[in-house]
Scaffold this active site. Structure first.
Site, PDB file in Angstrom:
ATOM      1  N   PRO A  32      43.722  33.514  36.162  1.00 27.96           N
ATOM      2  CA  PRO A  32      45.038  34.138  36.076  1.00 27.96           C
ATOM      3  C   PRO A  32      45.007  35.657  36.234  1.00 27.96           C
ATOM      4  CG  PRO A  32      44.333  33.356  33.918  1.00 27.96           C
ATOM      5  CD  PRO A  32      43.351  32.827  34.924  1.00 27.96           C
ATOM      6  N   ASN A  33      46.026  36.137  36.911  1.00 29.67           N
ATOM      7  CA  ASN A  33      46.287  37.557  37.155  1.00 29.67           C
ATOM      8  C   ASN A  33      45.343  38.202  38.165  1.00 29.67           C
ATOM      9  OD1 ASN A  33      48.539  37.736  35.367  1.00 29.67           O
ATOM     10  ND2 ASN A  33      47.092  37.673  33.666  1.00 29.67           N
ATOM     11  N   ARG A  40      46.764  46.004  39.438  1.00 33.40           N
ATOM     12  CA  ARG A  40      46.809  45.783  37.987  1.00 33.40           C
ATOM     13  C   ARG A  40      45.704  46.574  37.288  1.00 33.40           C
ATOM     14  NH1 ARG A  40      43.984  41.054  35.041  1.00 33.40           N
ATOM     15  NH2 ARG A  40      44.767  41.332  32.935  1.00 33.40           N
ATOM     16  N   TYR A  45      40.032  47.214  36.426  1.00 37.96           N
ATOM     17  CA  TYR A  45      39.704  46.225  37.450  1.00 37.96           C
ATOM     18  C   TYR A  45      39.490  46.812  38.837  1.00 37.96           C
ATOM     19  CZ  TYR A  45      41.218  43.139  33.726  1.00 37.96           C
ATOM     20  OH  TYR A  45      41.341  42.502  32.532  1.00 37.96           O
ATOM     21  N   ASN A  96      35.724  33.001  37.747  1.00 36.81           N
ATOM     22  CA  ASN A  96      36.196  34.057  36.863  1.00 36.81           C
ATOM     23  C   ASN A  96      37.414  33.467  36.161  1.00 36.81           C
ATOM     24  OD1 ASN A  96      37.382  36.203  35.567  1.00 36.81           O
ATOM     25  ND2 ASN A  96      37.043  37.650  37.237  1.00 36.81           N
ATOM     26  N   ALA A  99      41.471  35.495  31.485  1.00 28.52           N
ATOM     27  CA  ALA A  99      41.853  35.340  30.077  1.00 28.52           C
ATOM     28  C   ALA A  99      41.536  33.956  29.525  1.00 28.52           C
ATOM     29  CB  ALA A  99      43.336  35.650  29.900  1.00 28.52           C
ATOM     30  N   GLU A 120      29.608  32.194  35.591  1.00 29.43           N
ATOM     31  CA  GLU A 120      30.817  32.846  35.097  1.00 29.43           C
ATOM     32  C   GLU A 120      30.768  34.318  35.486  1.00 29.43           C
ATOM     33  OE1 GLU A 120      32.824  33.911  30.739  1.00 29.43           O
ATOM     34  OE2 GLU A 120      31.037  32.662  30.825  1.00 29.43           O
ATOM     35  N   HIS A 122      32.907  38.174  35.517  1.00 35.43           N
ATOM     36  CA  HIS A 122      33.997  39.032  35.037  1.00 35.43           C
ATOM     37  C   HIS A 122      33.848  40.404  35.672  1.00 35.43           C
ATOM     38  CE1 HIS A 122      35.311  36.114  32.132  1.00 35.43           C
ATOM     39  NE2 HIS A 122      34.036  35.912  31.834  1.00 35.43           N
ATOM     40  N   ARG A 129      34.974  45.362  25.535  1.00 32.90           N
ATOM     41  CA  ARG A 129      36.427  45.443  25.430  1.00 32.90           C
ATOM     42  C   ARG A 129      36.888  44.988  24.047  1.00 32.90           C
ATOM     43  NH1 ARG A 129      39.328  43.272  30.528  1.00 32.90           N
ATOM     44  NH2 ARG A 129      41.005  44.415  29.496  1.00 32.90           N
TER      45      ARG A 129
END
Length: 188
Positions: A32-33, A40, A45, A96, A99, A120, A122, A129
Site C-alpha cells: 500500500p501507498n 509521498r 521514500y 515490500n 504498512a 522482504e 523496505h 523509525r
C-alpha cells in the site's frame, strides 16, 4: 524424494518451479501507498516514482536472465491472492508489504503457506523509525530482509534471490540437466 525443506519454526520451503527454458521467475509485490512513490514523503521514500523503480528492476532482471512480474496493490486481500498464485508459476517472491509489515498476519501466513523463498524489502530503515514499525510479521517467514537502502534495496533483493535460487546449481547451464537441477534443489 520430497521437493521441500523444513526450516526453523516449522516453516516448509518448497522447491522452486522451473520452466523448460530454465529462466527464473520472480514475483515482485509492492504494498500500500507505494503507488505514490516520488510524491509521498520524499524525505523518507525519495523522489523516484514506482514506474522508474519498476524500470530499474526490469533492467536488472534482463541482465540476470530473470522474468519478473511486478504488481502493486493497496489491498491486503489482493496481495494475499497474488502470493498464493505465485506457488504455481514462480520460483520466489520479493515483497515490500509496506504498512502491512506490522499488521498483516494474513500476508505472513500466505508466504508461509506457499513456501517460496521470499525477501522482504523496505525503502526506509523500519528499525530507525517509529516504535510500531519495528515489528515485522513477515521477517520470520522470509529468507531475508533488506531495509534502509532506498530503491536500490529492490535491486539487492533481486540479486540476492537470484543467487539464492542458483547457488546449488539449479539452472540447466550450470548442472547440465533438469534432473540434476531437481536433485540439487532437494539436497540443499
Amino acid at each position: 524424494m520430497p521437493r521441500y525443506w523444513i526450516l526453523a519454526r516449522g516453516i516448509v520451503l518448497t522447491s522452486p518451479v522451473f520452466k523448460p527454458d530454465d529462466m527464473l521467475r520472480i514475483r515482485i509485490l509492492h504494498g500500500p501507498n507505494l503507488n505514490l512513490l516520488g510524491t509521498r514523503e520524499q524525505s523518507i521514500y525519495g523522489t523516484l516514482s514506482l514506474d522508474a523503480l519498476d524500470s530499474a528492476i526490469t533492467k536488472l532482471a534482463k541482465e540476470l536472465a530473470v522474468t519478473v512480474d511486478l504488481r502493486q496493490s493497496n489491498s491486503e486481500g489482493e496481495l494475499v491472492t497474488w502470493i498464493q498464485e505465485a506457488r504455481a508459476a514462480y520460483d520466489g517472491i520479493i515483497i515490500n508489504p509496506a504498512a502491512y509489515t506490522h499488521t498483516s498476519i494474513a500476508i505472513r501466513d500466505a508466504i508461509a503457506a506457499v513456501g517460496l523463498p521470499t525477501i522482504e524489502v523496505h525503502l526506509s530503515n523500519i528499525h530507525q523509525r517509529e516504535e510500531f514499525r519495528h515489528r515485522s510479521y513477515i521477517a520470520g517467514v522470509a529468507i531475508g530482509q533488506i531495509a534502509g537502502f532506498g530503491p536500490i534495496g529492490y535491486l539487492l533483493a533481486l540479486r540476492g534471490l537470484h543467487n539464492h535460487l542458483t547457488a546449488s546449481g539449479c539452472l540447466k547451464n550450470i548442472t547440465g540437466s533438469s534432473t540434476a537441477r531437481q536433485t540439487a534443489r532437494r539436497t540443499r
